[in-house]
Design a protein around this motif. Structure first.
Motif, PDB file in Angstrom:
ATOM      1  N   ARG A  85      11.541 -19.452  -6.628  1.00 29.24           N
ATOM      2  CA  ARG A  85      12.785 -19.798  -7.326  1.00 29.24           C
ATOM      3  C   ARG A  85      13.959 -20.087  -6.402  1.00 29.24           C
ATOM      4  O   ARG A  85      15.002 -20.520  -6.847  1.00 29.24           O
ATOM      5  CB  ARG A  85      13.150 -18.674  -8.301  1.00 29.24           C
ATOM      6  N   GLY A  86      13.808 -19.809  -5.131  1.00 28.95           N
ATOM      7  CA  GLY A  86      14.785 -20.235  -4.134  1.00 28.95           C
ATOM      8  C   GLY A  86      16.216 -19.808  -4.400  1.00 28.95           C
ATOM      9  O   GLY A  86      16.511 -18.621  -4.605  1.00 28.95           O
ATOM     10  N   ASP A  87      17.125 -20.788  -4.424  1.00 30.09           N
ATOM     11  CA  ASP A  87      18.561 -20.501  -4.525  1.00 30.09           C
ATOM     12  C   ASP A  87      18.926 -19.807  -5.825  1.00 30.09           C
ATOM     13  O   ASP A  87      19.879 -19.020  -5.864  1.00 30.09           O
ATOM     14  CB  ASP A  87      19.365 -21.796  -4.387  1.00 30.09           C
ATOM     15  N   ASP A  88      18.201 -20.103  -6.900  1.00 30.97           N
ATOM     16  CA  ASP A  88      18.495 -19.438  -8.168  1.00 30.97           C
ATOM     17  C   ASP A  88      18.305 -17.936  -8.035  1.00 30.97           C
ATOM     18  O   ASP A  88      19.111 -17.142  -8.542  1.00 30.97           O
ATOM     19  CB  ASP A  88      17.589 -19.991  -9.265  1.00 30.97           C
ATOM     20  N   TYR A  89      17.257 -17.528  -7.323  1.00 29.47           N
ATOM     21  CA  TYR A  89      17.026 -16.092  -7.156  1.00 29.47           C
ATOM     22  C   TYR A  89      17.994 -15.492  -6.137  1.00 29.47           C
ATOM     23  O   TYR A  89      18.399 -14.339  -6.275  1.00 29.47           O
ATOM     24  CB  TYR A  89      15.584 -15.798  -6.742  1.00 29.47           C
ATOM     25  N   ARG A  90      18.385 -16.267  -5.127  1.00 33.37           N
ATOM     26  CA  ARG A  90      19.380 -15.759  -4.167  1.00 33.37           C
ATOM     27  C   ARG A  90      20.699 -15.453  -4.870  1.00 33.37           C
ATOM     28  O   ARG A  90      21.355 -14.461  -4.569  1.00 33.37           O
ATOM     29  CB  ARG A  90      19.584 -16.776  -3.053  1.00 33.37           C
ATOM     30  N   GLU A  91      21.077 -16.301  -5.821  1.00 34.23           N
ATOM     31  CA  GLU A  91      22.291 -16.041  -6.590  1.00 34.23           C
ATOM     32  C   GLU A  91      22.118 -14.794  -7.456  1.00 34.23           C
ATOM     33  O   GLU A  91      23.042 -13.988  -7.601  1.00 34.23           O
ATOM     34  CB  GLU A  91      22.604 -17.255  -7.468  1.00 34.23           C
ATOM     35  N   TYR A  92      20.935 -14.632  -8.004  1.00 34.62           N
ATOM     36  CA  TYR A  92      20.626 -13.444  -8.804  1.00 34.62           C
ATOM     37  C   TYR A  92      20.725 -12.184  -7.940  1.00 34.62           C
ATOM     38  O   TYR A  92      21.261 -11.160  -8.371  1.00 34.62           O
ATOM     39  CB  TYR A  92      19.229 -13.600  -9.390  1.00 34.62           C
ATOM     40  N   GLN A  93      20.226 -12.252  -6.721  1.00 39.86           N
ATOM     41  CA  GLN A  93      20.339 -11.127  -5.792  1.00 39.86           C
ATOM     42  C   GLN A  93      21.793 -10.790  -5.498  1.00 39.86           C
ATOM     43  O   GLN A  93      22.156  -9.618  -5.364  1.00 39.86           O
ATOM     44  CB  GLN A  93      19.610 -11.438  -4.486  1.00 39.86           C
ATOM     45  N   ARG A  94      22.614 -11.821  -5.389  1.00 40.56           N
ATOM     46  CA  ARG A  94      24.017 -11.607  -5.032  1.00 40.56           C
ATOM     47  C   ARG A  94      24.797 -10.930  -6.154  1.00 40.56           C
ATOM     48  O   ARG A  94      25.690 -10.118  -5.899  1.00 40.56           O
ATOM     49  CB  ARG A  94      24.682 -12.947  -4.693  1.00 40.56           C
ATOM     50  N   THR A  95      24.438 -11.217  -7.396  1.00 44.25           N
ATOM     51  CA  THR A  95      25.254 -10.755  -8.517  1.00 44.25           C
ATOM     52  C   THR A  95      24.695  -9.550  -9.266  1.00 44.25           C
ATOM     53  O   THR A  95      25.424  -8.887  -9.997  1.00 44.25           O
ATOM     54  CB  THR A  95      25.433 -11.901  -9.535  1.00 44.25           C
ATOM     55  N   THR A  96      23.415  -9.243  -9.087  1.00 43.50           N
ATOM     56  CA  THR A  96      22.766  -8.246  -9.937  1.00 43.50           C
ATOM     57  C   THR A  96      22.255  -7.072  -9.117  1.00 43.50           C
ATOM     58  O   THR A  96      21.625  -7.284  -8.077  1.00 43.50           O
ATOM     59  CB  THR A  96      21.584  -8.893 -10.697  1.00 43.50           C
ATOM     60  N   PRO A  97      22.528  -5.825  -9.542  1.00 43.66           N
ATOM     61  CA  PRO A  97      22.016  -4.655  -8.823  1.00 43.66           C
ATOM     62  C   PRO A  97      20.503  -4.712  -8.661  1.00 43.66           C
ATOM     63  O   PRO A  97      19.789  -5.233  -9.530  1.00 43.66           O
ATOM     64  CB  PRO A  97      22.437  -3.477  -9.702  1.00 43.66           C
ATOM     65  N   MET A  98      20.010  -4.141  -7.566  1.00 42.33           N
ATOM     66  CA  MET A  98      18.589  -4.234  -7.256  1.00 42.33           C
ATOM     67  C   MET A  98      17.728  -3.406  -8.204  1.00 42.33           C
ATOM     68  O   MET A  98      16.784  -3.921  -8.809  1.00 42.33           O
ATOM     69  CB  MET A  98      18.326  -3.780  -5.815  1.00 42.33           C
TER      70      MET A  98
END
Length: 257
Positions: free
Chosen positions: A236-249
């Motif tokens: 998912r590339g950049d879409d998942y990187r944005e998800y990582q940036r905004t959402t707690p692990m």
């Protein structure tokens, strides 16, 4: 049956189960079956400990009913995915890294048998509790109910999202997945806290805490989140990187704007 005998039987049965699983993946090239068998092995371990434990009937009943039900629910959920989908990307990457070595896969499956043994230890502590307090049992059941409901809901939300072809290549951000990148893992971890509470005051009470501690370490640093997120970044590339940036692990909290 003493603890050594109980654990010996659990390991032998889990090891035999993993041999069958290794043969199954060898013919079908789908190592995802190992997750199904890990959960199935824990269900069997819970039943064995409930039947042969030396603790109070209420403590053994808690292990026999709650741990078995949790493990079987997980096994059936995973089996539905394994039998209907191609091999999980984590295992495909592992197969490529090992260049298809069946000897390494055999060792991997047997390592999972040892993990069944390891995660049986908290259940052993509860099944040997001579006199658990009513508040312990009540709190353990409450934690179990919340964790199973939460994990089931997270699994259902993700399955519904993945079933929509329009979501291919996108990251689920609905429901519980808005507040944690891995809500299913969070509730799986929370489930083990139930046995830590139920084991308080038992002769082997410290074993009860192995569940939440070891499960957190595995999910956070070993076989859970690292492998899952590596595969998500590949697919998912950049879409998942944005998800990582905004959402707690792991632990749910409000997402960043």
């Amino acid at each position: 049956m003493n603890p050594t005998q109980q654990l010996s039987w659990i390991w032998l049965l889990a090891a035999a189960l993993m041999v069958l699983g290794w043969l199954w993946q060898r013919s079908r090239r789908n190592a995802g079956i190992v997750d199904v068998l890990w959960a199935t092995g824990l269900a069997g371990a819970a039943l064995l400990l409930a039947l042969t434990g030396t603790g109070a009937p209420a403590a053994r009943l808690l292990v026999g009913v709650l741990a078995t039900a949790w493990a079987l629910r997980l096994a059936l959920h995973l089996w539905a995915r394994v039998r209907s989908e191609p091999e999980d990307g984590r295992y495909r990457a592992l197969r490529e890294h090992w260049q298809g070595s069946q000897l390494k896969f055999f060792g991997f499956f047997q390592f999972q048998a040892l993990l069944v043994l390891l995660f049986s230890l908290p259940l052993l502590a509860v099944a040997a509790h001579p006199d658990p307090a009513a508040w312990q049992l009540g709190l353990a059941i409450a934690i179990w109910l919340v964790s199973v409901a939460g994990e089931s809901l997270a699994d259902a939300q993700l399955a519904r999202f993945r079933a929509d072809p329009g979501n291919r290549g996108r990251t689920c951000r609905s429901g519980l997945w808005r507040y944690s990148r891995h809500p299913n893992y969070f509730f799986e971890w929370l489930h083990w806290c139930a046995y830590a509470v139920a084991a308080i005051g038992a002769p082997l009470s410290w074993l009860g805490w192995l569940g939440p501690v070891v499960m957190y370490l595995f999910l956070r640093y070993v076989s859970g989140i690292p492998f899952t997120e590596q595969q998500a970044l590949r697919s998912r590339g950049d879409d998942y990187r944005e998800y990582q940036r905004t959402t707690p692990m792991l632990f749910p909290w409000f997402p960043k704007s």
